[in-house]
Motif scaffolding. Structure first.
Motif, mmCIF file in Angstrom:
data_model
loop_
_atom_site.group_PDB
_atom_site.id
_atom_site.type_symbol
_atom_site.label_atom_id
_atom_site.label_comp_id
_atom_site.label_asym_id
_atom_site.label_seq_id
_atom_site.Cartn_x
_atom_site.Cartn_y
_atom_site.Cartn_z
ATOM 1 N N UNK A 57 0.730 -1.244 -0.135
ATOM 2 C CA UNK A 57 0.021 -0.041 -0.069
ATOM 3 C C UNK A 57 0.925 1.238 0.003
ATOM 4 N N UNK A 58 1.803 1.272 0.807
ATOM 5 C CA UNK A 58 2.483 2.331 0.957
ATOM 6 C C UNK A 58 3.863 2.645 0.073
ATOM 7 N N UNK A 59 4.148 1.305 -0.670
ATOM 8 C CA UNK A 59 5.148 1.144 -1.508
ATOM 9 C C UNK A 59 6.439 1.409 -0.758
ATOM 10 N N UNK A 60 6.793 0.602 0.334
ATOM 11 C CA UNK A 60 8.291 0.913 0.925
ATOM 12 C C UNK A 60 8.565 -0.443 1.686
ATOM 13 N N UNK A 61 9.830 -0.433 1.962
ATOM 14 C CA UNK A 61 10.413 -1.797 2.812
ATOM 15 C C UNK A 61 10.231 -1.498 4.387
ATOM 16 N N UNK A 62 9.895 -2.449 5.143
ATOM 17 C CA UNK A 62 9.925 -2.225 6.621
ATOM 18 C C UNK A 62 10.619 -3.216 7.189
ATOM 19 N N UNK A 63 11.503 -3.008 8.057
ATOM 20 C CA UNK A 63 12.266 -4.057 8.849
ATOM 21 C C UNK A 63 11.572 -3.993 10.381
ATOM 22 N N UNK A 64 11.094 -5.294 10.713
ATOM 23 C CA UNK A 64 10.722 -5.612 12.179
ATOM 24 C C UNK A 64 11.746 -6.241 12.818
ATOM 25 N N UNK A 116 10.745 10.655 9.317
ATOM 26 C CA UNK A 116 10.862 10.322 7.544
ATOM 27 C C UNK A 116 10.163 9.055 7.456
ATOM 28 N N UNK A 117 8.865 9.172 6.845
ATOM 29 C CA UNK A 117 7.831 7.993 6.823
ATOM 30 C C UNK A 117 8.574 7.009 5.950
ATOM 31 N N UNK A 118 8.863 7.262 4.432
ATOM 32 C CA UNK A 118 9.208 6.555 3.910
ATOM 33 C C UNK A 118 10.371 5.674 4.040
ATOM 34 N N UNK A 119 11.293 6.164 4.907
ATOM 35 C CA UNK A 119 12.421 5.334 5.283
ATOM 36 C C UNK A 119 12.317 4.882 7.027
ATOM 37 N N UNK A 120 10.966 5.024 7.432
ATOM 38 C CA UNK A 120 11.132 4.815 9.083
ATOM 39 C C UNK A 120 12.183 5.201 9.654
ATOM 40 N N UNK A 121 12.578 6.524 9.427
ATOM 41 C CA UNK A 121 13.813 7.170 9.974
ATOM 42 C C UNK A 121 13.253 8.470 10.850
ATOM 43 N N UNK A 122 14.074 8.645 11.878
ATOM 44 C CA UNK A 122 13.901 9.759 12.909
ATOM 45 C C UNK A 122 15.016 10.733 12.767
ATOM 46 N N UNK A 123 14.662 12.057 12.333
ATOM 47 C CA UNK A 123 15.670 13.135 12.299
ATOM 48 C C UNK A 123 15.614 14.120 13.337
ATOM 49 N N UNK A 137 3.753 4.804 15.820
ATOM 50 C CA UNK A 137 2.509 4.693 15.585
ATOM 51 C C UNK A 137 1.957 4.995 14.039
ATOM 52 N N UNK A 138 3.181 5.579 13.340
ATOM 53 C CA UNK A 138 2.758 5.699 11.869
ATOM 54 C C UNK A 138 3.174 4.516 10.937
ATOM 55 N N UNK A 139 4.178 3.612 11.399
ATOM 56 C CA UNK A 139 4.699 2.809 10.376
ATOM 57 C C UNK A 139 4.669 1.508 10.541
ATOM 58 N N UNK A 140 4.246 0.976 11.662
ATOM 59 C CA UNK A 140 3.843 -0.359 12.191
ATOM 60 C C UNK A 140 2.397 -0.693 11.845
ATOM 61 N N UNK A 141 2.303 -1.404 10.975
ATOM 62 C CA UNK A 141 1.024 -1.863 10.392
ATOM 63 C C UNK A 141 0.428 -2.946 10.841
ATOM 64 N N UNK A 142 0.993 -3.642 12.131
ATOM 65 C CA UNK A 142 0.341 -4.642 12.569
ATOM 66 C C UNK A 142 0.236 -4.218 14.044
ATOM 67 N N UNK A 143 0.144 -2.924 14.464
ATOM 68 C CA UNK A 143 -0.174 -2.568 16.037
ATOM 69 C C UNK A 143 -1.385 -3.187 16.346
ATOM 70 N N UNK A 144 -1.682 -3.693 17.324
ATOM 71 C CA UNK A 144 -3.081 -4.175 17.931
ATOM 72 C C UNK A 144 -3.695 -3.015 18.336
ATOM 73 N N UNK A 145 -5.007 -2.766 17.676
ATOM 74 C CA UNK A 145 -5.757 -1.390 17.954
ATOM 75 C C UNK A 145 -6.169 -1.332 19.490
ATOM 76 N N UNK A 146 -6.506 -2.658 19.839
ATOM 77 C CA UNK A 146 -7.132 -2.652 21.514
ATOM 78 C C UNK A 146 -6.081 -2.301 22.116
ATOM 79 N N UNK A 147 -4.810 -2.315 22.009
ATOM 80 C CA UNK A 147 -3.677 -1.878 22.669
ATOM 81 C C UNK A 147 -3.132 -0.802 22.446
ATOM 82 N N UNK A 148 -3.125 -0.252 21.158
ATOM 83 C CA UNK A 148 -2.802 1.167 20.648
ATOM 84 C C UNK A 148 -3.828 1.541 19.853
ATOM 85 N N UNK A 149 -4.899 2.398 20.357
ATOM 86 C CA UNK A 149 -5.888 3.152 19.527
ATOM 87 C C UNK A 149 -5.287 4.020 18.738
#
Length: 217
Positions: A35-42, A126-133, A180-192
């Motif tokens: 959907x977002x067209x990017x790589x994510x490392x867990x 930086x959303x596309x890179x899952x990076x904090x600046x 909150x913005x890049x983890x696409x599997x956060x459980x909503x009951x724990x993290x509304x």
């Protein structure tokens, strides 16, 4: 989130064609978010050495304003593991040349450096890179302004502590955004979803620093 739950959730998304699983190791899974067209490392569990490799502190930052990497790593590892799960890198930068260096490192268009270099922003995720600046020059300027206001009111200067506290708050704030913005599997009951708001992210960061201090210099 437990490792088993992360793996299960990611495989479920892969079965639904929402993501592609690019690979895995003992301590991580690598995916492509369709959907977002990017790589994510867990990364299941962070280590001091592993996290340190993903923190970049510019030598352009004057030494007296430069965070200590070892202290910073220890500080961040105290955060709940969920907060660090999808974090890729943390960059501490000083000026526009640093931003260009960072975008060159990521081999992306130089126009990114202009967008990422916020005029007054203390930090950015930086959303596309899952990076904090972190913009240390802006944080220093903000602390200097507070010092001047204190001076005008006859209040003793707290520049050093203000600088360190604001740096810690900004780092935790942006890392929380990354979670909150890049983890696409956060459980909503724990993290509304409302926890992703600017107000709630800032509240999390300030509460964390209030109880854990800001010993990162």
């Amino acid at each position: 989130m437990r490792k088993e739950d992360i793996i299960h959730s990611l495989h479920k998304l892969a079965d639904e064609d929402d993501i592609q699983i690019l690979g895995s190791s003992r301590n991580a899974m690598y995916i492509y978010d369709n959907e977002d067209g990017k790589e994510i490392t867990y990364t299941f569990q962070r280590s001091k050495t592993g996290l340190a490799k993903h923190i970049h502190i510019s030598k352009r930052i004057p030494r007296k304003y430069r965070p200590n990497k070892q202290k910073l790593v220890a500080y961040l590892l105290a955060l709940p593991n969920d907060v660090l799960l999808t974090l890729n890198e943390v960059w501490f930068l000083w000026d526009e040349d640093d931003y260009e260096m960072m975008t060159d490192y990521h081999d992306v268009d130089s126009a990114w450096s202009e967008w990422l270099y916020g005029e007054d922003e203390l930090g950015k995720m930086w959303f596309d890179q899952n990076t904090v600046i972190i913009n240390m020059q802006n944080i220093v300027n903000s602390a200097l302004e507070e010092e001047y206001e204190d001076y005008k009111m006859g209040i003793h200067s707290h520049f050093e502590s203000d600088l360190q506290e604001q740096t810690a708050i900004t780092v935790v704030h942006e890392i929380r955004h990354c979670m909150m913005d890049t983890n696409i599997i956060l459980p909503e009951d724990e993290y509304p979803l409302d926890l992703a708001s600017e107000e709630n992210v800032e509240a999390f960061a300030r509460e964390w620093v209030q109880f854990h201090g800001y010993n990162i210099f």
